[in-house]
Each structure stands twice: as C-alpha cells, then as structure tokens.
Design a protein around this motif. Structure first.
Motif, PDB file in Angstrom:
ATOM      1  N   GLN A   1       2.181  -7.794   0.751  1.00  0.00           N
ATOM      2  CA  GLN A   1       3.395  -7.576   0.480  1.00  0.00           C
ATOM      3  C   GLN A   1       3.392  -7.460  -1.419  1.00  0.00           C
ATOM      4  OE1 GLN A   1       3.493 -11.609  -0.120  1.00  0.00           O
ATOM      5  NE2 GLN A   1       5.006 -11.894   1.159  1.00  0.00           N
ATOM      6  N   ALA A   2       2.181  -7.170  -2.066  1.00  0.00           N
ATOM      7  CA  ALA A   2       1.581  -6.595  -2.993  1.00  0.00           C
ATOM      8  C   ALA A   2       1.627  -5.247  -2.830  1.00  0.00           C
ATOM      9  CB  ALA A   2      -0.011  -6.958  -4.147  1.00  0.00           C
ATOM     10  N   PHE A   3       0.958  -4.340  -1.659  1.00  0.00           N
ATOM     11  CA  PHE A   3       1.574  -2.700  -1.751  1.00  0.00           C
ATOM     12  C   PHE A   3       2.809  -3.040  -1.386  1.00  0.00           C
ATOM     13  CE2 PHE A   3       1.051   0.857   0.726  1.00  0.00           C
ATOM     14  CZ  PHE A   3       0.409   0.966   0.249  1.00  0.00           C
ATOM     15  N   ALA A   4       3.588  -3.288  -0.726  1.00  0.00           N
ATOM     16  CA  ALA A   4       4.896  -3.207  -0.239  1.00  0.00           C
ATOM     17  C   ALA A   4       5.780  -2.547  -1.937  1.00  0.00           C
ATOM     18  CB  ALA A   4       5.829  -3.765   0.271  1.00  0.00           C
ATOM     19  N   VAL A   5       5.609  -3.748  -2.555  1.00  0.00           N
ATOM     20  CA  VAL A   5       5.988  -3.232  -4.128  1.00  0.00           C
ATOM     21  C   VAL A   5       5.978  -2.604  -4.553  1.00  0.00           C
ATOM     22  CG1 VAL A   5       6.326  -4.810  -6.438  1.00  0.00           C
ATOM     23  CG2 VAL A   5       6.623  -5.968  -4.121  1.00  0.00           C
ATOM     24  N   GLY A   6       4.536  -1.898  -4.489  1.00  0.00           N
ATOM     25  CA  GLY A   6       4.189  -1.266  -5.154  1.00  0.00           C
ATOM     26  C   GLY A   6       4.452   0.659  -4.913  1.00  0.00           C
ATOM     27  N   ILE A   7       4.887   0.745  -3.411  1.00  0.00           N
ATOM     28  CA  ILE A   7       6.052   1.564  -2.707  1.00  0.00           C
ATOM     29  C   ILE A   7       6.705   1.473  -3.595  1.00  0.00           C
ATOM     30  CG2 ILE A   7       6.821   2.488  -0.933  1.00  0.00           C
ATOM     31  CD1 ILE A   7       3.785   2.877  -0.707  1.00  0.00           C
ATOM     32  N   PHE A   8       7.800   0.117  -3.412  1.00  0.00           N
ATOM     33  CA  PHE A   8       9.118   0.675  -3.886  1.00  0.00           C
ATOM     34  C   PHE A   8       8.999   0.781  -5.415  1.00  0.00           C
ATOM     35  CE2 PHE A   8      10.182  -1.306  -0.465  1.00  0.00           C
ATOM     36  CZ  PHE A   8      11.798  -0.931   0.072  1.00  0.00           C
TER      37      PHE A   8
END
Length: 269
Positions: free
Chosen positions: A152-159
């Motif tokens: 989830q942290a990485f997904a937030v980083g992508i956005f």
C-alpha cells in the motif's frame, strides 16, 4: 516583497500545503494576483522558505511517530508490523526518481497559471473517482496508519508522482492513491503528512542551495515572517483537515478545486 505579501503568502502556504487543493497552485496564482513575478529569484526563494515552515508543523505534530520509526526494538508491535522507515522509503522512491529525471522539464513546462488550472480540474476528477471506488463494500481494509502494508505504501508512492505537476496536490494524489489501495482517508492523510517531510526537506533544501546566491540580509525579516505564518497556519490546518476527513469525503475538496479553477480562469484568461 513587502511584509503584507509575506504574511499572505505564508498563510496560503500553511493553509494549502497539506490539503488536497494544491499549495503550489495556490502560491503561483496568489503571487500572480499580488503582482509578484514568478521569475523573480527572491520570490522563488521565499516560496522555498515558507514550505519549510509548513514541514516543521508536521515534525512538531508527529514528533513521537518519527521517533518510533527510528526505534527498532520495543514498542507494542514488532518493527516490521508497524509504520517504519521501509514504508516511507517505498512511498518516496517513485516521485524522487521521476522528479530527479524530469525536474528541468517540469520546471520549464508545468509551472504556470494555465497548467495549474488544468491540473486542479484533473486532480479533482481523480479524487471523486477514488471516493466512489472506495465506497464499495470491503474496499477499505486499513484504518490506522500503523497498519499500512508495504504494498500500500508503494501504491501511494506511485500516485505521488502526479504531485510533480503543480496544481495536482500531493495530499490529493496520495490520499486518492491510498483509497484505491484500500487505506482510509484519515490513515492515508496521516501517511501523506509523514512521507512529505523527507521529500519536502530534500526538495526545498536543494532549491534553497541553488538559490543561496540570491539571498541577502535584507530578505531575512520578510522570509522569517512568512516562515512563521506558514508554520502556525499549517499546524491549525492539519488538525482541522483530519477532523473534516472523518465526516466529509474528498468530493468536497474536488468541488472547491473546480470552483477555484473557474474563478481563476476568468481572472487570468
């Protein structure tokens, strides 16, 4: 710049830095209305300094959380099962890499009133879509910032990459990303605040270093006033924003972005 302009710009920075409405966009548009040239090196440096004031507000409010990230043993949970430096790193990497590679292009093509208007609208649409997606049963599985997974942290980083476009808003893009990843609005917002600290310190520190030749002693009082204004207002804005997110959705802020874009379209175009 004069003292009044410094206070106004500091207030705008503190008020908008952590709200999903784009602080950079507001600063560009406010500077335009105040008759301050965005090409003026002193104005550019001032905007960097007041951002640090807003960052300091997060450090003060979340001091214990930052301490916990560096406490590798002890605590109520094992280090790997609570928010830690690994989460922050994963959320930072995408935007940092893209930002470093395309920094000059972004500065040359995306910093301006017209591009900000477009990003205000597009960012608002993203927030509405994220809200509607998250309302489906079972979509939100994480309600506490310490329960955010590495994925989830990485997904937030992508956005967060979207926030490199002035006007898109770091919090708007990352909270939307959090919703798509199954994180609640409040948890995603708090995670956004924490991730913003190292990113903003790095980015503003670099910009300040490059602008050091344009600083002089006479600028200090003006810069200090703006810094203090941004710090105080950001403290209040963060607390208020978290309270609002418990009751209202991002759609409210999306509508504000649409209205703001329309108003400034009339003024600037």
């Amino acid at each position: 710049m004069d003292i009044i302009s410094s206070i106004i710009m500091g207030i705008i920075e503190g008020l908008t830095e952590f709200l999903p409405v784009s602080s950079t966009g507001h600063m560009i548009l406010t500077a335009h209305l105040l008759g301050l040239s965005e090409d003026n090196e002193s104005v550019k440096t001032f905007e960097v300094v007041v951002q640090l004031g807003a960052v300091l507000a997060v450090v003060v409010l979340y001091w214990n959380k930052f301490i916990d990230m560096f406490r590798f043993t002890g605590g109520s949970r094992p280090y790997s099962r609570r928010l830690n430096l690994g989460h922050i790193f994963l959320a930072m990497v995408p935007a940092v890499v893209i930002g470093l590679v395309f920094r000059d292009w972004i500065k040359a093509h995306l910093f301006g009133p017209e591009t900000v208007l477009y990003s205000l609208v597009i960012g608002g649409i993203l927030m509405i879509v994220a809200e509607r997606w998250s309302r489906k049963s079972g979509r939100i599985t994480t309600h506490d910032v310490d329960d955010i997974s590495y994925k989830q942290a990485f997904a937030v980083g992508i956005f967060q990459i979207l926030a490199l476009w002035p006007g898109f808003s770091r919090s708007g893009s990352t909270i939307s990303g959090g919703l798509f990843a199954g994180v609640s609005r409040v948890a995603a917002a708090e995670f956004t605040f924490l991730v913003s600290v190292p990113i903003m310190i790095g980015a503003t520190g670099y910009d300040l270093y490059k602008s050091i030749d344009h600083l002089n002693g006479s600028d200090f009082p003006i810069f200090a006033i703006g810094f203090i204004a941004a710090f105080i207002v950001a403290m209040l804005a963060i607390k208020t924003f978290l309270s609002i997110l418990k009751k209202l959705s991002l759609t409210v802020f999306a509508v504000y972005r649409f209205v703001l874009a329309a108003v400034f379209f009339i003024i600037l175009m």
